[in-house]
Design a protein around this motif. Structure first.
Motif, short mmCIF file in Angstrom:
data_model
loop_
_atom_site.label_atom_id
_atom_site.label_comp_id
_atom_site.label_asym_id
_atom_site.label_seq_id
_atom_site.Cartn_x
_atom_site.Cartn_y
_atom_site.Cartn_z
N ALA A 193 0.84 -1.21 0.00
CA ALA A 193 0.00 0.00 0.00
C ALA A 193 0.87 1.25 0.00
O ALA A 193 0.57 2.24 -0.69
CB ALA A 193 -0.93 -0.01 1.21
N GLY A 194 1.96 1.21 0.75
CA GLY A 194 2.87 2.34 0.78
C GLY A 194 3.55 2.56 -0.56
O GLY A 194 3.72 3.71 -1.00
N GLN A 195 3.92 1.47 -1.22
CA GLN A 195 4.53 1.58 -2.54
C GLN A 195 3.56 2.21 -3.54
O GLN A 195 3.93 3.11 -4.31
CB GLN A 195 4.96 0.20 -3.04
CG GLN A 195 6.10 -0.42 -2.25
CD GLN A 195 6.44 -1.82 -2.75
OE1 GLN A 195 5.73 -2.39 -3.58
NE2 GLN A 195 7.52 -2.38 -2.24
N LEU A 196 2.32 1.74 -3.52
CA LEU A 196 1.32 2.26 -4.44
C LEU A 196 1.07 3.75 -4.20
O LEU A 196 0.94 4.54 -5.14
CB LEU A 196 0.00 1.49 -4.29
CG LEU A 196 0.05 0.01 -4.70
CD1 LEU A 196 -1.28 -0.67 -4.39
CD2 LEU A 196 0.38 -0.14 -6.18
N ALA A 197 1.04 4.13 -2.93
CA ALA A 197 0.83 5.54 -2.60
C ALA A 197 1.96 6.41 -3.13
O ALA A 197 1.73 7.53 -3.63
CB ALA A 197 0.70 5.71 -1.09
N GLU A 198 3.20 5.91 -3.05
CA GLU A 198 4.34 6.67 -3.55
C GLU A 198 4.25 6.85 -5.06
O GLU A 198 4.53 7.93 -5.59
CB GLU A 198 5.64 5.97 -3.17
CG GLU A 198 6.05 6.14 -1.72
CD GLU A 198 6.26 7.61 -1.36
OE1 GLU A 198 6.94 8.32 -2.14
OE2 GLU A 198 5.74 8.04 -0.32
N TYR A 199 3.89 5.78 -5.76
CA TYR A 199 3.74 5.89 -7.22
C TYR A 199 2.64 6.89 -7.57
O TYR A 199 2.78 7.70 -8.49
CB TYR A 199 3.40 4.53 -7.82
CG TYR A 199 4.56 3.57 -7.89
CD1 TYR A 199 5.72 3.89 -8.59
CD2 TYR A 199 4.49 2.32 -7.27
CE1 TYR A 199 6.78 3.00 -8.67
CE2 TYR A 199 5.55 1.43 -7.34
CZ TYR A 199 6.69 1.77 -8.04
OH TYR A 199 7.74 0.90 -8.10
N GLU A 200 1.54 6.83 -6.84
CA GLU A 200 0.42 7.72 -7.14
C GLU A 200 0.78 9.18 -6.88
O GLU A 200 0.30 10.08 -7.58
CB GLU A 200 -0.80 7.29 -6.33
CG GLU A 200 -1.40 5.99 -6.85
CD GLU A 200 -2.47 5.40 -5.95
OE1 GLU A 200 -2.51 5.78 -4.75
OE2 GLU A 200 -3.25 4.55 -6.43
N LYS A 201 1.64 9.43 -5.90
CA LYS A 201 2.13 10.79 -5.66
C LYS A 201 2.90 11.32 -6.87
O LYS A 201 2.95 12.53 -7.11
CB LYS A 201 3.03 10.83 -4.42
CG LYS A 201 2.29 10.74 -3.10
CD LYS A 201 3.28 10.80 -1.94
CE LYS A 201 2.57 10.65 -0.60
NZ LYS A 201 3.54 10.67 0.53
N GLN A 202 3.50 10.40 -7.62
CA GLN A 202 4.27 10.77 -8.80
C GLN A 202 3.40 10.88 -10.05
O GLN A 202 3.90 11.08 -11.15
CB GLN A 202 5.37 9.72 -9.04
CG GLN A 202 6.36 9.61 -7.89
CD GLN A 202 7.24 8.37 -8.00
OE1 GLN A 202 7.43 7.83 -9.09
NE2 GLN A 202 7.78 7.93 -6.88
#
Length: 384
Positions: free
Chosen positions: A341-350
């Motif tokens: 979930a943290g990885q997905l959130a980081e990608y979405e921030k980008q």
């Protein structure tokens, strides 16, 4: 030379010249055992404590444990990406519930083959060859009540309240882990500024890029919001794969035989290899970002259905999910504490927007899973 468990953050030198024995180990999906003995023991202790609390609070769970003990066994044809994932999980599962049962774990990552076998066994009114099934949304849909009707509909929350919101829409399976396919590449072959940012950029990579012979995940790019069916056909005509690999054959990328793989089956597989020192990374492309959920389910004709329900539901506890990530570098983004979930959130921030490929997506897009359409994509990709 075998590869041995190493803790997160540790590395071992990777060489392109590897022994045949090592290659076979990698191809079998046993590339690495991550985590550590100390961490696994601590996780087992934590799991036992959490299970004790759940048993005290949920009588139906205690009844299921008693029924599983009477069955005395659990047979699993399952495959994991880390070498020791299955053993650590099954050992911890037994300790958590105080089970003295025989668990037979046969490593098998052939999800389509397992699904076909289950369908045949159910039709023949024979016992299932595996007490629980692990597979993609498409395969679970095929085994579900709308198709072959092999999988049992289960009221998961009746005995496992922590699974609320984790089942598919007909209760025939629980979400298990989320994979993030992408552009997996050898960091010694491609400099950071040469790594593609979009699917179109992949066509400009000047080094050999491999793919899967079954066009894994390409069909998902054919949504109206994505390339569209015709746009995808045109794209595959322009993408010249330099060779074809199975999902777990990333040793051939790490060795330099190919510079990259597009579309790879999940960044976690490259992360498992990288934990052993392989020079692999995965780029998630902004216009072709996908998450693919894996599901766990119980066949109606399971030999040990109570042990299977207990196993599948336990895999969705935070303790089990932590073990899965430590060894396989993937978990379920819906579960509290998920690192995916943290990885997905980081990608979405980008600015990355993911197409979430789950049971409901597959059900809503039959055109993408039409055998004729998928066969056409394979032909375009492989030039056959």
């Amino acid at each position: 030379m075998g590869l041995h468990p190493r803790g997160p953050g540790t590395r071992r030198p990777w060489r392109s010249a590897v022994t045949a024995a090592t290659l076979m180990t990698l191809i079998a999906g046993a590339a690495a055992g991550c985590g550590s003995d100390t961490g696994d023991k601590a996780a087992a202790t934590q799991a036992a404590g959490a299970a004790k609390d759940r048993l005290a609070a949920t009588p139906a769970l205690a009844e299921l444990v008693a029924a599983a003990k009477k069955e005395g066994a659990l047979d699993l044809n399952w495959g994991f990406d880390g070498r020791d994932t299955g053993k650590v999980l099954t050992d911890t599962f037994k300790r958590a519930y105080g089970l003295d049962i025989k668990i037979t774990l046969t490593p098998n990552q052939n999800q389509p083959g397992n699904a076909a076998k289950l369908a045949q066994e159910y039709k023949a009114k024979s016992p299932a060859s595996t007490d629980a099934y692990l597979g993609s949304p498409e395969l679970v849909l095929g085994l579900g009540p709308k198709r072959d009707d092999v999988l049992a509909k289960v009221d998961w929350t009746a005995f496992a309240p922590w699974t609320k919101g984790l089942a598919n829409n007909d209760g025939s399976a629980l979400t298990f882990v989320d994979l993030i396919p992408g552009f997996t590449y050898n960091t010694t072959q491609l400099a950071q500024n040469a790594v593609p940012a979009t699917a179109q950029d992949v066509l400009k990579v000047g080094k050999p890029v491999a793919s899967t012979p079954y066009a894994a995940q390409f069909n998902v790019l054919g949504t109206k919001e994505g390339m569209g069916a015709d746009g995808l056909r045109a794209y595959l005509k322009g993408f010249k794969a330099a060779g074809f690999l199975g999902c777990g054959e990333l040793n051939r990328i790490a060795s330099g035989e190919f510079a990259a793989m597009w579309i790879s089956c999940g960044k976690n597989i490259a992360d498992v290899f990288a934990a052993q020192g392989a020079p692999l990374k995965t780029a998630v492309l902004k216009d072709a970002a996908i998450t693919s959920t894996r599901y766990a389910a119980v066949p109606k004709n399971a030999r040990h259905p109570n042990a299977a329900k207990l196993w599948v539901s336990w895999l969705l506890t935070p303790e089990a999910q932590k073990i899965v990530f430590e060894h396989d570098f993937a978990d379920n983004h819906r579960v509290a504490g998920s690192r995916t979930a943290g990885q997905l959130a980081e990608y979405e921030k980008q600015g990355v927007k993911f197409t979430r490929v789950d049971y409901e997506f597959t059900l809503a897009h039959p055109e993408l899973y039409n055998p004729k359409f998928k066969g056409e994509l394979v032909s375009l990709l492989t030039n056959k």
